[in-house]
Design a protein around this motif. Sequence first.
Motif, PDB file in Angstrom:
ATOM      1  N   ASN A 237       0.705  -1.007  -0.056  1.00 49.95           N
ATOM      2  CA  ASN A 237      -0.026   0.014   0.090  1.00 49.95           C
ATOM      3  C   ASN A 237       0.759   1.084   0.168  1.00 49.95           C
ATOM      4  OD1 ASN A 237      -2.491  -1.455  -0.073  1.00 49.95           O
ATOM      5  ND2 ASN A 237      -2.762  -1.283   2.137  1.00 49.95           N
ATOM      6  N   ASP A 238       1.605   1.382  -0.934  1.00 54.36           N
ATOM      7  CA  ASP A 238       2.791   2.636  -1.110  1.00 54.36           C
ATOM      8  C   ASP A 238       2.355   3.096  -2.071  1.00 54.36           C
ATOM      9  OD1 ASP A 238       4.632   4.247  -0.643  1.00 54.36           O
ATOM     10  OD2 ASP A 238       6.390   3.074  -1.254  1.00 54.36           O
ATOM     11  N   PHE A 239       1.101   4.081  -1.668  1.00 48.59           N
ATOM     12  CA  PHE A 239       0.334   4.425  -2.915  1.00 48.59           C
ATOM     13  C   PHE A 239       1.199   5.433  -3.668  1.00 48.59           C
ATOM     14  CE2 PHE A 239      -3.448   3.345  -0.036  1.00 48.59           C
ATOM     15  CZ  PHE A 239      -3.609   2.335  -0.775  1.00 48.59           C
ATOM     16  N   LEU A 240       1.852   6.370  -3.170  1.00 51.09           N
ATOM     17  CA  LEU A 240       2.515   7.444  -3.981  1.00 51.09           C
ATOM     18  C   LEU A 240       3.378   6.708  -5.050  1.00 51.09           C
ATOM     19  CD1 LEU A 240       2.751  10.332  -4.524  1.00 51.09           C
ATOM     20  CD2 LEU A 240       4.968  10.153  -2.883  1.00 51.09           C
ATOM     21  N   TRP A 241       4.061   5.790  -4.413  1.00 51.27           N
ATOM     22  CA  TRP A 241       5.092   5.197  -5.445  1.00 51.27           C
ATOM     23  C   TRP A 241       4.451   3.969  -6.521  1.00 51.27           C
ATOM     24  CZ3 TRP A 241      10.348   5.944  -5.991  1.00 51.27           C
ATOM     25  CH2 TRP A 241      10.885   6.909  -5.209  1.00 51.27           C
ATOM     26  N   LEU A 242       3.255   3.638  -5.986  1.00 57.17           N
ATOM     27  CA  LEU A 242       2.580   2.763  -6.684  1.00 57.17           C
ATOM     28  C   LEU A 242       2.044   3.501  -8.151  1.00 57.17           C
ATOM     29  CD1 LEU A 242       0.957   0.005  -7.568  1.00 57.17           C
ATOM     30  CD2 LEU A 242      -0.872   0.884  -5.700  1.00 57.17           C
ATOM     31  N   GLY A 243       1.569   4.698  -7.701  1.00 58.66           N
ATOM     32  CA  GLY A 243       1.123   5.598  -8.777  1.00 58.66           C
ATOM     33  C   GLY A 243       2.209   5.740  -9.871  1.00 58.66           C
ATOM     34  N   ALA A 244       3.362   6.006  -9.289  1.00 54.27           N
ATOM     35  CA  ALA A 244       4.344   6.291 -10.109  1.00 54.27           C
ATOM     36  C   ALA A 244       4.875   5.264 -11.007  1.00 54.27           C
ATOM     37  CB  ALA A 244       5.688   6.780  -9.107  1.00 54.27           C
ATOM     38  N   ALA A 245       4.865   3.998 -10.373  1.00 53.15           N
ATOM     39  CA  ALA A 245       4.948   2.752 -11.116  1.00 53.15           C
ATOM     40  C   ALA A 245       4.014   2.507 -12.285  1.00 53.15           C
ATOM     41  CB  ALA A 245       5.011   1.714 -10.079  1.00 53.15           C
ATOM     42  N   LEU A 246       2.690   2.839 -11.751  1.00 51.73           N
ATOM     43  CA  LEU A 246       1.543   2.591 -12.879  1.00 51.73           C
ATOM     44  C   LEU A 246       1.926   3.745 -13.982  1.00 51.73           C
ATOM     45  CD1 LEU A 246      -1.291   2.261 -10.623  1.00 51.73           C
ATOM     46  CD2 LEU A 246      -0.396   0.642 -12.241  1.00 51.73           C
ATOM     47  N   GLU A 247       2.372   4.789 -13.595  1.00 49.21           N
ATOM     48  CA  GLU A 247       2.556   5.993 -14.471  1.00 49.21           C
ATOM     49  C   GLU A 247       3.422   5.656 -15.459  1.00 49.21           C
ATOM     50  OE1 GLU A 247       3.046   9.736 -13.038  1.00 49.21           O
ATOM     51  OE2 GLU A 247       3.301  10.522 -15.322  1.00 49.21           O
ATOM     52  N   GLY A 248       4.766   4.907 -14.887  1.00 51.61           N
ATOM     53  CA  GLY A 248       5.684   4.354 -15.682  1.00 51.61           C
ATOM     54  C   GLY A 248       5.367   3.436 -16.553  1.00 51.61           C
ATOM     55  N   LEU A 249       4.525   2.748 -16.135  1.00 52.82           N
ATOM     56  CA  LEU A 249       4.019   1.549 -17.080  1.00 52.82           C
ATOM     57  C   LEU A 249       3.205   2.121 -18.284  1.00 52.82           C
ATOM     58  CD1 LEU A 249       4.039  -1.405 -17.023  1.00 52.82           C
ATOM     59  CD2 LEU A 249       1.806  -1.403 -15.716  1.00 52.82           C
ATOM     60  N   CYS A 250       2.428   3.129 -17.892  1.00 48.59           N
ATOM     61  CA  CYS A 250       1.573   3.761 -18.845  1.00 48.59           C
ATOM     62  C   CYS A 250       2.500   4.662 -19.833  1.00 48.59           C
ATOM     63  CB  CYS A 250       0.837   4.752 -18.228  1.00 48.59           C
ATOM     64  SG  CYS A 250      -0.615   4.071 -17.324  1.00 48.59           S
ATOM     65  N   SER A 251       3.510   5.218 -19.399  1.00 51.52           N
ATOM     66  CA  SER A 251       4.602   5.793 -20.247  1.00 51.52           C
ATOM     67  C   SER A 251       5.099   5.041 -21.261  1.00 51.52           C
ATOM     68  CB  SER A 251       5.479   6.769 -19.181  1.00 51.52           C
ATOM     69  OG  SER A 251       4.730   7.520 -18.481  1.00 51.52           O
ATOM     70  N   ALA A 252       5.935   4.032 -20.336  1.00 52.26           N
ATOM     71  CA  ALA A 252       6.543   2.834 -21.286  1.00 52.26           C
ATOM     72  C   ALA A 252       5.454   2.447 -22.655  1.00 52.26           C
ATOM     73  CB  ALA A 252       7.138   1.932 -20.505  1.00 52.26           C
TER      74      ALA A 252
END
Lengths: 967, 139
Positions: A237-252
């Motif tokens: 539940n590390d939401f901020l970084w989860l968000g960043a990881a998801l966004e990274g996934l989207c960007s890629a």
Amino acid sequence: MSVPDYMQCAEDHQTVVVVVQPMGIVPEEQFFRIYKRIASVSQVSIRDSQRVLFIRFRHHYPPENNEWGDFQTHRKVVGLISVTSCNTAKEWPQTSDRFHGQKEVFGSTLYDSRLLVFGLQGEVAEQQRTDVAFYPSYDDCPDVEKRVEDFVESIFIVLESKRLDRATDKSGDKIQMLCVPFEKKDFVGLDTDSRHYKKRCQGRMRKHVGDLCLQAGMLQDALVHYHMAVELLRSVNDFLWLGAALEGLCSASVIFHYPGGTAGKSGARKPSVSSAADAGKRHRPGAQEVLIDPGALTSSGISADTSAEIGRAKNCLSQEDIIEKYKEAISYYGKYKSAGVIELEACIKAVRVLAIQKRAMEASEFLQNAVYINLGQLSEEEKIQRYSVLSELYELIGFQRKSAFFKRVAAMQCVAPTIPEPGWKACYKLLLETLPGYSLSLDPKDFSKGTHRGWAAVQLRLLHELVYASRRMGNPGLSVRHLSFLLQTMLDFLSDQEKKEVTQSLENYTSKCPGGMEVISLPDGLKLPPVPFTKLPIVRSVSLLNLPVSLRPHKVKGLLGQGLSSASPFIYSPITMHSRGDERSKKIDFQWVQGDVCEVQLMVYNPMPFELRVENMGLLTSGVDFESLPAALSLPAESGLYPVTLVGVPRTAGNITINGYHTSVFGVSSDCLLEGLVGVKSSGCMVEVVPSLPRLQLCTSLPRSAHLSSEDLSTSVSLQLFNGETQQLTITLENIGTETLNTLELTSKTLSTKEKLFGEFLTWDLQDALSHLPLKSGQSVSIPVNISAKLDFSGQESLLNDLNDDGISVTGLPVSSPLRQVLKPRTENKPVGSDASKNEFNHVKTLEAVLTFKYSGGAGQVEGYYRELSLGVRVDVEPSVFFTRVSTLPATRMAIQVDKLDFDSMPVTDHDALRQATVRQQEEKRQQVQGGLINSTLDIHWTIISFTEASCPDNTIPNSFFLTLQC
Amino acid sequence: MAVCIAVIAKENYPLYIRSVPTQGELKFHYTVHTSLDVVEEKISGVGKALADQRELYLGLLYPTEDYKVYGYMTNSKVKFVIVVDSSNTSLRDNEIRSMFRKLHNSFTDVMCNPFYNPGDPIQSKAFDSIVSTMMVQAF
């Protein structure tokens, strides 16, 4: 982190930031020239590999954004290029120190740096250093690009080594906890040995490695790392970084799906080799399936072996999922107030992706969310930037109206009262850009088609703002133009009060800067077409007026076949062309004459609730030289149709076309062309102007009569004559024109009358007048005309009635006798005044004739034109003799008493008596003829006693005498 | 109930617009005007899904801080827009639908008037009073 980068897009995640800064005093112009050259190296293919490194160059980068570099590595400044001027070797050590100082600012994150020194020559410049390049001047630096490429390669080497280093961290080593600035204090005193904490560290590191892979051009590895990071971070539940990881996934995934980029800068990014190769694999169903090596997850460390063929493209998100994941990421960001900028940027990135996918509705939801992200206190400039970007993004997804709305808000922000120096120019520029969104063009022609249909209230507001902004910009000409436009196009939507206010301010502006018809060009290329006030006043009809009858030119018949003027072979055809255009260009069948004043009548009305002063109103023509004589008029408030006559003088001959009219209202002069006007009735606008002709003015010796029997007459005279009387009329013709009169003809025409006319009614002698020709301008000539009236007054019905009435004694016509009125009501039904009694009878006969002068001269004569001047002559002829009483005598003789010659009504002078004597002689002669006639039929013998020998001693005429008829 | 009701012609210019607080009139003009973007977007989306073509109700166009904007489009592409207060949570989707239906019926009556020129601003008193019944309840 407080400064959002509104231009960010998903593919920026694979770039590295290099800051290019001037050091010391560098002329701005020179710096940006160098900066441009450096920035041209935005992507570099790395030798010996298929990979490409993308660079974002920034000449300004807030250091606090750099602090978020661990969170998303594309925010980290990894390179620094300083540009400096250095003229002497002495300055060099100092420059070198300053360079080190500058490096300190981004020190923690920098991979490498370069210093470009301009202006230094000699010993110092000779030294070979990799981090410093010396150039003699800003103009002489041919290998800047090469240097930058080398620099980028060295950055790549550091990046690659970091990537490998992080990726190969041994599982036993303690993984460093990466954190964002605001988190640091949260971790104080946290148990670093807990499983939870370790997983968190792992997850964050995975995400970080993913970022590095993406930057290093290893898209597939990045995807795998991101997927693993998402799993790890979700579990803790590390939401901020989860968000960043998801966004990274989207960007890629976005980079994979859209190698062309989402920023809309076409051609800015060349599709990388690897993406192009993968392009065929797009839209693969089930691509979202996460296929991660389970081994990699179970091991507590991070395996280096992510390059194994796991998933490959399958790790990539589908287009649908990109949006889903963006939504999720944004919702996680939303949990943290301090991550507002990250959230906002993510929204913007998602919108750009959606715009490419053409999913405007969802994009608008993202934008709507972005609007509500609170970034705390924003400076005014940032607000403007934010609204502008929102506007641009709305435009990107095709929401023109929303875009216009935000642009307008941005414009208003530029001049917010809190700003010490309001940027009216910027405001005005932004306002202009909103026009299409409000479907408003500044060309009044677009509004001429029928009634205006649009968002009047909103458009009105915008126009008012344009007027105000342009005024504050110090361009009164522009505000006059906008205000005129407002008044012209929005007139129907203004209340009376508003109309007053608008016109008042317009008058204020025009007092400084009168409005005209020229096109106003703005510096950015926009052209403001002129705004003619076609509604002030409104013109309803335009009709060209013929010249007055006496001035109309006539064509000499026979010179040209005038009869067949119609182009159609048919004499009559029911098919007529109704097209408007034809009507306008139709030639009118009368002519104007060069040098003579011509008139055009307009029917106008004033739509304003106050008096409208129109100045300098004149005609716009083409075809011949036309001297327009402007008029000024004042139309009462909300007047009905009001005729206005515009005049002018054609100076040459030919075909003249009336194109329109010009006016000057409220200090704005406008040229209104008829073709642009709606609802104008016109019977044709083209007329022929014939060459100049002389003009004659006619005076008569007799007073003019007000009565004109027909409109064709220019003047008429009327006189009273007794039967048989002759009177001379002298007609004086004066040439009041400029041309010389060459020919003159006089004809007369007696208007149809039932009366029998004896002899010539009008006689004249033209010889004398003709001898004066040619008649120069200003000269005059007189023509004597004799008028003689000889009519038959016998056998009048009323008289016969009277005679028949009374079998024995006819008490004639003592009209004043009231008895007669009683006796004879059936023939006399009009009221009879005792004094005017004479005229009440039909005894007065009227003779009418028209004298026509045909004259010509000057250039018009050559062309075969002439003019006609006609004089009406009306003569009331009274009988010289009345039979007032008839008495039948019982004897074989019949005596007719002729009573009351009408002469008693006027005093007879010697001269008149003499003339009347001749009149009487004629009358007598006539009566003798009549008598003969009666004699022959009735066999009656009669004589007029003492008529010829009327030896009246005192020259008076006997009031009555007897006439004896013998049967 | 509604704070603003607007009828917009096929060519996207207003035929009728009325709002409750008269000072904020211009604000509602802006709100309705910008909502047309969403309407257009929704229409172009409807074209794809044939099943949806019979559905005239466009649903919530967009929520703003203070208001919710609902849309409805007749078969002749005349749009109705109703703006309601966001705080008014009692208002259900069904009620909004029935408001639109009422509005549509009244609009049909206006169009049936032989003296009404399609495309002109609506000045019908009957229509006005129907609109009033939907708005006055806010007070």
